[in-house]
Design an enzyme around this catalytic site. Structure first.
Site, PDB file in Angstrom:
ATOM      1  N   CYS A 150     -46.061  33.618 -26.948  1.00  0.00           N
ATOM      2  CA  CYS A 150     -46.313  34.713 -27.875  1.00  0.00           C
ATOM      3  C   CYS A 150     -45.217  35.755 -27.684  1.00  0.00           C
ATOM      4  O   CYS A 150     -44.463  35.691 -26.704  1.00  0.00           O
ATOM      5  CB  CYS A 150     -47.695  35.325 -27.669  1.00  0.00           C
ATOM      6  SG  CYS A 150     -47.887  36.247 -26.128  1.00  0.00           S
ATOM      7  N   HIS A 199     -51.949  45.064 -26.095  1.00  0.00           N
ATOM      8  CA  HIS A 199     -51.053  44.979 -24.942  1.00  0.00           C
ATOM      9  C   HIS A 199     -49.609  45.132 -25.402  1.00  0.00           C
ATOM     10  O   HIS A 199     -49.290  44.921 -26.571  1.00  0.00           O
ATOM     11  CB  HIS A 199     -51.220  43.651 -24.201  1.00  0.00           C
ATOM     12  CG  HIS A 199     -50.961  42.449 -25.057  1.00  0.00           C
ATOM     13  ND1 HIS A 199     -51.894  41.938 -25.930  1.00  0.00           N
ATOM     14  CD2 HIS A 199     -49.873  41.649 -25.183  1.00  0.00           C
ATOM     15  CE1 HIS A 199     -51.399  40.884 -26.544  1.00  0.00           C
ATOM     16  NE2 HIS A 199     -50.169  40.691 -26.125  1.00  0.00           N
TER      17      HIS A 199
END
Length: 679
Positions: free
Chosen positions: A197, A65
């Site tokens: 993250c 991603h």
């Protein structure tokens, strides 16, 4: 608002054998649906994100991603592989692959949907349904959160699909209840957690969901704050105050860390939150029962791009030592840049004699250039005076957080007093951090916890570190520092060239990473007390650091066909970045094609470093690139060294990329001929 995923974005027979091939296959579907505008540019962004941290998860899941300017709308493509694809998960290859694409400025509603999906991936019933369903439209519906039709329910074994409720409202980051109210044996453990993250799309929410599920199993009251792309809602201060322990599962700096001061903290990377949540809760319980104190601060950290930052309790000593040292170097660099450039500017205005000028506090004439030169020199010198204390203080901070700052700074100042210099600062920082960590492990009464980080720990640790630096290790380190300085001053011939090669390789290997920073710190440490040898080292380091972006800029100019449109655009910017000594300008190229780019620029950097040392070039400024050429000793040979390294790196990149294209073209031509004959 279009749907996040449609049947056209589902491949139930994904034939790719590698993660790069899988990302390309799914990305091509996004291009066909007009959701991605530049295939190669988007794949470069995916590769850059993958280089930061593998995206494989236990349970056979891969979630490549990224955020990208080449994405027109938030999208998700799904592939199911029968052979398995290695995404770096500990338990083996992935058979379920989700390619998540978000625009650089994605709408919060879309990101909320993506975060909801990330949470549902932690549910085994949901993933089992994805493995059982054979209709692409039905799979897309499951991922969107739609209830399956009766026929589809039969296809998945008749079981309801977990997580199929409206995905636009992800699992709330609220409290997870502990034991039932009737269970009065003991109050449940209360934990607050933060997950984050680098991209803030997937791992952030998966870690939150994994921790929440483990808390329900373990009978723990858990409240999670997700610092991701779908928003950042602070935990209630009352909830934090009532918590017995804290879990940070993060790969970027936790925001507003001071809120958690005085609490036991389990500090790990985000993947640890996904893969071993029960262990983290058990560790939090142990720390709470032992009364361990961990403190926090708001000072911004320096997360290393690309690393799954390990828990201090589980990482190897070498990894932890590197992390501590990089913390100190990252905070020292702004002092180096500001002080060094001010000193360099003073030399440009008033010459090298400016360094011996009288104090401008007593002698300053507004209309004299020499007075202004002296002013800049003395301001820069004041900034340079903080180098060693800041290095020591923030090495200690990286080890034990805010209580270690005072003993670290004190130890660094003593290192200057006893002439232990840069090496003394390194040792002082490590000593201060170790002493504070030892004190933090002591079990103290709850009534004393509030004053430990602000009074007791700094007081005791400063006294211990001061004693060690003055009485025990200071003078031996000073002798070692003097020996190193004498060695640098005596370098000549082949020895100097070898050192230049080593420094050039280090500067170009990770382009802003740990090895690059070690070489740079070695060079700027010598500027605090400059000698002919240390000035040669500084010149070689800066010259080599300019090579990677300049080489990529030249390569995209002379052989543009070997690069994507995005890389060609980055190449134009790399001219300026390289000329300014910003080595990180080559990172996008290295992330997209590391096996060809990194060896090439390392070779060029080694050539430049060797030539700079051989020519005897010197540099008094720690930064500036071509803009400080007037301050370089032997400037024309210096520029020749940079040009030579740039040409070598460019030639190797072009050669290696050209060989790859030739190799790839041969099978393609053969396949094309076979199709033609068959037709």
């Amino acid at each position: 608002m279009s749907e996040l995923i449609t049947a056209a974005l589902v491949d139930l027979d994904l034939s790719a054998g590698t993660k790069d091939a899988a990302a390309r296959s799914l990305a091509e579907r996004m291009v066909a649906e007009h959701r991605v505008t530049d295939l190669e540019g988007f794949l470069a962004d995916v590769a850059a994100r993958e280089a930061q941290m593998p995206t494989g998860l236990d349970g056979g899941i891969g979630i490549p991603h990224c955020r990208s300017e080449h994405v027109s709308e938030p999208s998700l493509a799904f592939g199911r592989s029968t052979r398995g694809i290695d995404f770096g998960a500990a338990d083996g290859p992935a058979d379920l692959v989700f390619l998540i694409a978000a625009p650089a400025g994605a709408h919060d509603d879309h990101l909320t949907i993506l975060s909801g999906l990330a949470r549902r991936l932690m549910d085994p019933e949901f993933t089992a349904a994805l493995r059982a369903q054979d209709d692409p439209g039905a799979v897309a519906g499951l991922i969107r959160g739609e209830e399956p039709s009766p026929g589809e329910a039969e296809a998945t074994g008749g079981a309801p699909v977990a997580g199929s409720a409206a995905p636009s409202a992800p699992v709330p980051a609220g409290a997870v209840p502990g034991p039932p109210a009737g269970d009065t044996e003991r109050a449940p453990l209360r934990i607050v957690a933060v997950t984050s993250c680098p991209t803030g799309i997937a791992h952030t929410y998966m870690a939150a969901e994994a921790l929440a599920a483990a808390a329900r199993t373990e009978g723990v009251d858990l409240t999670v704050e997700t610092q991701g792309s779908a928003g950042f809602q602070k935990l209630d201060p009352a909830v934090i105050a009532a918590a017995d322990a804290v879990i940070w599962a993060h790969d970027v700096e936790v925001r507003e860390k001071a809120r958690f001061g005085g609490k036991p903290v389990v500090d790990v990377g985000v993947k640890a939150g996904i893969n071993r949540p029960v262990e983290l809760i058990a560790e939090a319980r142990r720390k709470a029962e032992r009364g361990e104190i961990s403190t926090a601060s708001d000072a911004p950290g320096s997360a290393s791009p690309g690393a799954d930052r390990p828990d201090a309790d589980h990482a190897g000593f070498g990894v932890r030592l590197r992390t501590y040292l990089m913390s100190g170097v990252s905070y020292m660099v702004p002092f180096v840049a500001a002080g060094g450039l001010l000193i360099a500017l003073s030399f440009a205005i008033g010459g090298y004699g400016t360094a011996s000028a009288e104090s401008v506090a007593d002698h300053f004439v507004w209309g004299e250039a020499d007075s202004w030169a002296a002013l800049l020199n003395q301001i820069g010198g004041a900034a340079f005076g903080f180098l060693v204390p800041v290095l020591a203080g923030y090495i200690a901070y990286g080890m034990a957080d805010r209580p270690a700052l005072v003993p670290g700074f004190v130890g660094g100042a003593i290192a200057l007093t006893v002439d232990a210099g840069f090496l003394g600062g390194l040792v002082a920082g490590l000593l201060a951090g170790a002493v504070v960590m030892a004190i933090q492990r002591l079990k103290v009464p709850p009534t004393l916890r509030g004053i430990m980080p602000v009074l007791v720990i700094p007081l005791i640790a400063s006294a211990v570190v001061g004693f060690l630096m003055f009485i025990v290790v200071g003078k031996p380190i000073a002798s070692l520092q003097k020996a190193l300085t004498d060695w640098l001053n005596g370098l000549s011939g082949s020895n100097a060239i070898v050192l230049g090669i080593v420094l050039g390789l280090m500067m170009c290997f990770d382009m802003g990473g740990p090895l690059n920073k070690v070489a740079y710190a070695f060079a700027v440490g010598g500027l605090a007390d400059p000698t002919p040898g240390s000035l040669k080292v500084m010149a070689a380091v800066m010259a080599a650091g300019m090579v990677p972006p300049l080489a990529m800029a030249l390569a995209t100019t002379v052989r543009s066909g070997l690069f994507t449109r995005t890389e060609r655009e980055n190449g134009r910017a790399a001219w300026v970045l390289g000329a300014s000594f910003i080595t990180e300008g080559a990172i996008p190229f290295a992330a997209a094609d590391p096996l060809r780019v990194i060896p090439s620029v390392m070779a060029g950097g080694a050539v430049t470093g060797a030539l700079s040392m051989a020519f005897g070039c010197t540099l008094r400024a720690p930064h500036g690139g071509i803009f400080v050429v007037p301050l370089i000793g032997n400037p024309f040979p210096y520029l020749l060294a940079i040009a030579a390294g740039t040409v070598v790196a460019t030639a190797l990149v072009v050669l290696l990329k050209g060989m790859r294209r030739s190799t790839a073209a041969a099978p393609s031509a053969a396949e094309g001929s076979e199709v033609t004959v068959t037709a």
